[in-house]
Design an enzyme around this catalytic site. Structure first.
Site, PDB file in Angstrom:
ATOM      1  N   GLU A 247      56.795  27.621 -16.848  1.00 13.24           N
ATOM      2  CA  GLU A 247      57.964  28.174 -16.530  1.00 13.24           C
ATOM      3  C   GLU A 247      58.054  29.562 -16.374  1.00 13.24           C
ATOM      4  O   GLU A 247      57.415  30.211 -16.737  1.00 13.24           O
ATOM      5  CB  GLU A 247      58.817  27.703 -17.702  1.00 13.24           C
ATOM      6  CG  GLU A 247      60.269  28.268 -17.752  1.00 13.24           C
ATOM      7  CD  GLU A 247      61.365  27.763 -18.798  1.00 13.24           C
ATOM      8  OE1 GLU A 247      60.724  27.447 -19.888  1.00 13.24           O
ATOM      9  OE2 GLU A 247      62.484  27.342 -18.751  1.00 13.24           O
TER      10      GLU A 247
ATOM     11  N   ASN B  94      65.508  17.630 -19.045  1.00 17.90           N
ATOM     12  CA  ASN B  94      64.715  18.772 -19.911  1.00 17.90           C
ATOM     13  C   ASN B  94      65.441  18.777 -21.370  1.00 17.90           C
ATOM     14  O   ASN B  94      66.321  19.649 -21.308  1.00 17.90           O
ATOM     15  CB  ASN B  94      64.361  19.963 -19.570  1.00 17.90           C
ATOM     16  CG  ASN B  94      63.652  20.924 -20.464  1.00 17.90           C
ATOM     17  OD1 ASN B  94      62.599  20.618 -20.946  1.00 17.90           O
ATOM     18  ND2 ASN B  94      64.304  22.008 -20.693  1.00 17.90           N
ATOM     19  N   GLU B  95      65.403  18.162 -22.358  1.00 20.07           N
ATOM     20  CA  GLU B  95      65.673  18.316 -23.442  1.00 20.07           C
ATOM     21  C   GLU B  95      67.284  18.245 -23.877  1.00 20.07           C
ATOM     22  O   GLU B  95      67.755  18.934 -24.688  1.00 20.07           O
ATOM     23  CB  GLU B  95      65.178  19.267 -24.467  1.00 20.07           C
ATOM     24  CG  GLU B  95      65.325  20.735 -24.052  1.00 20.07           C
ATOM     25  CD  GLU B  95      64.750  21.677 -24.983  1.00 20.07           C
ATOM     26  OE1 GLU B  95      63.470  21.523 -25.549  1.00 20.07           O
ATOM     27  OE2 GLU B  95      65.165  22.889 -25.059  1.00 20.07           O
TER      28      GLU B  95
END
Ligand code: AHR
Length: 660
Positions: free
Chosen positions: A61, A387-388
């Site tokens: 990331e 993503n989450e």
């Protein structure tokens, strides 16, 4: 994929290694002295379980300056003059640029830019030759003696007079290490390039070289943009490539997949603002759309989807892009989602991503890939959706739209879903329920927890997971010890290692795992701990890195069932602190991994049941450190005597790998 090539090369190397073992050329050491605490391990060599070939990957990331100023080898900071106060407090289009000397005008303009995605550019002029526009880089420029650097920029004369500009490399002490003159003689944007060679390297431990543009024509203005300086010596020599030493450090982990571009970067704080739409990260660099980084700095996206996939191919790893389903980060303070009447774009982006990666060159996106230098398909197999995010009905309806479109158009793609930010709780439960309902093949679990949790809970977390439902990707995890910054210690790394023995044991249901985050640049950290720390000149591997490397370089294709037993020698809680796993690798090697986080040594008498052709000795690697809660560590390599029965001594606070 390069996986096959890499695989066969490994096979060749393994054949040599196996040959050596068969000839008994490895030294046969004396048996280990036994510890007072004794256990037994029975490894049934004929009782195996097929496990995933994507078990150990990396999570990349752009956090902590992981991409710009990090893995992406560009040396010029704010090359596009697109930094804004939205990126970071106090930043603007001139940030990272300074004027050295008197009598230079340095303005920012927006009329007739190179491209609408790149609206700002610099305009420079001097009253008399002398002053320079200096770029200070990402904490300075690192120069190596004799190394070549590709300089390029877009420029145009702003009036009727052509402008000569000297471009040059400045040492840490301000000496010119090389310079060349370029002519700006077009009234439209022109890409100008020249190669510079550093006559010397940096003298300071932390490179603080600079780079400059010096107008050699007085009273005439030049517009400049996309001012770029790249070392030619990038990873695999790629143009617009990756910083060689950092990329090699990642490659050395032997990751089986690379997840990108996040994390929270994947959806940003807002779908309208800093969401990472992959189409904005491909094509010509000057046409890509820079955005504010969700972690508070400027993201050029010079390291974009093409470069990520190229890197995956270069290291023989599967690509795992994570894309938005149109729902904001749940930590943005409020959850917003793309209005339903604008969801077409989100759905189309997902479908087009497959075309970009795998499509024929006659297709729109396949043609762009070819134009960027990769006519062959990348062989994309996995896509992560979300993503989450909070698993709300807004999320579910949008996930379903994207997932259904992918299933219909590209059933060959394996979708990875998401089950929120925690190892349990509301999002987790609802996420799993929803994933089962939608038959999502794999779901992404995240857990940042204290070290003991990895020993007491995570270690056996997957032993009883449903084998019939979605499989698991432990996509973000890290043991968080107390401290500010949170440290990577022998304790955190070994507790993560204990968890990973459980991942291997359950490699039929846990198909993927990746520690997070991966990179942290000294002085620019939004998050700790990270797996690797770095500056412009240094790479600091952590205890966690070494554990990941021991698992990645010793990954198996088959788990070999085994039992580890300490009888009454350890109570239940103590026994949790000693873990083992056994795998067979794709080249036929057997790897036994042990972790002992007790504060005393233990000895394990290992019995290899149904074993054939056991060599006389095996290679042993031991990771340990002087203190359990410290970050210092050492790795030792030696040999251990083997047989159908042999003793392994596990010193206190160690991870041991035995390979034969
Ligand atoms: O790994 C750092 C962050 O942690 C990721 O961006 C996010 O997914 C998680 O909350």
């Amino acid at each position: 994929m390069n996986r096959k090539t890499t695989g066969s090369m490994l096979l060749a190397l393994a054949a040599i290694a196996l040959g050596a073992a068969a000839c008994n050329s490895l030294p046969v050491p004396d048996p280990d002295p036994e510890a007072e605490t004794k256990g037994t391990m029975t490894v049934n060599m004929s009782d195996t379980l097929k496990i995933s070939d994507t078990m150990f990957g990396i999570f990349f990331e752009d956090i902590n300056y992981g991409a710009d100023g990090g893995l992406y080898a560009e040396l010029v900071a704010n090359r596009d003059f697109e930094c804004t106060p939205a990126d970071a407090g106090g930043w603007n289009a001139k940030t990272f640029w300074t004027v050295d000397g008197q009598g230079m005008k340095f303005d920012i303009a927006t009329t007739d830019p190179i491209h609408a995605n790149n609206p700002h550019y610099g305009v420079i002029s001097v009253d008399a030759v002398g002053p320079r526009l200096v770029n200070v880089g990402f904490d300075g420029f690192r120069y190596e003696k004799g190394a070549k650097y590709d300089f390029s920029m877009f420029a145009r004369q702003q009036g009727d007079t052509p402008v000569k500009i000297e471009v040059g490399l400045l040492s840490d002490t301000g000496d010119v290490l090389d310079s060349k003159t370029i002519d700006v003689k077009s009234k439209t944007w022109d890409k100008l390039s020249v190669v510079l060679t550093a006559s010397n390297g940096n003298s300071a431990a932390d490179a603080c070289g600079k780079f400059y543009l010096k107008p050699l024509t007085a009273n005439a203005a030049a517009a400049v943009d996309m001012v770029s300086l790249f070392p030619q010596d990038t990873f695999m020599g790629r143009k617009n490539g990756l910083r060689k030493d950092l990329a090699q450090t990642l490659a050395d982990l032997k990751p089986q997949f690379v997840r990108f571009p996040g994390g929270c970067v994947a959806h940003g704080n807002s779908w309208q603002d800093d969401c990472y739409y992959w189409k904005d990260s491909v094509g010509a660099l000057e046409e890509r759309k820079p955005i504010k980084n969700r972690w508070g700095y400027h993201q050029t996206r010079g390291l974009g989807y093409f470069e990520y996939m190229q890197f995956c191919e270069d290291i023989g790893a599967y690509a795992l892009p994570i894309i938005t389903v149109g729902v904001d980060c749940q930590f943005a303070g409020r959850q917003q989602a793309v209005p339903m009447d604008q969801m077409d774009r989100i759905v189309q982006d997902a479908v087009d991503l497959v075309e970009f990666a795998n499509g024929d060159t006659s297709t729109k996106w396949g043609a762009l890939r070819a134009k960027m230098g990769h006519p062959k398909p990348f062989g994309l197999k996995y896509i992560g959706l979300g993503n989450e995010e909070q698993i709300s009905s807004a999320f579910e309806v949008r996930f379903k739209m994207v997932n259904d479109a992918l299933k219909a158009k590209h059933p060959e793609i394996v979708v990875v879903g998401t089950v929120g930010p925690g190892a349990d709780g509301g999002d987790f439960d609802e996420g799993w329920k929803f994933a089962r309902q939608e038959n999502v093949p794999i779901v992404d679990e995240h857990f940042y927890r204290d070290p003991n949790w990895f020993v007491n809970s995570a270690q056996h977390r997957y032993d009883n997971y449903d084998r019939k439902g979605p499989k698991v990707y432990a996509g973000e995890y890290a043991a968080h010890a107390r401290g500010n910054p949170r440290p990577n210690t022998i304790e955190t790394a070994l507790d993560e290692a204990i968890f990973l023995t459980g991942v291997e044991r359950n490699g039929d249901v846990v198909l993927m795992s990746s520690y997070a985050p991966l990179l942290g640049k000294h002085g620019h950290m939004q998050w700790t701990p990270n797996m690797i720390y770095f500056s412009n000149t240094k790479i600091d591997k952590t205890t966690t890195y070494e554990v990941q490397k021991l698992f990645g370089t010793n990954a198996g294709t088959d788990y070999i069932r085994n039992t580890l037993d300490f009888g009454n020698a350890l109570d239940r809680r103590q026994a949790l602190r000693v873990a083992a796993s056994a795998v067979r690798t794709d080249d036929g090697d057997v790897v036994l991994k042990y972790v002992n986080t007790l504060d005393r040594p233990v000895s394990v008498t290992v019995t290899l049941d149904n074993a054939k052709g056991i060599p006389a000795s095996a290679e042993r690697t031991v990771l340990t450190g002087p203190t359990f809660t410290g970050k210092d560590y050492s790795l030792t390599h030696n040999y251990i005597r083997l047989g159908e029965k042999f003793v392994v001594n596990l010193p206190a606070n160690t991870m041991t790998v035995i390979r034969f």
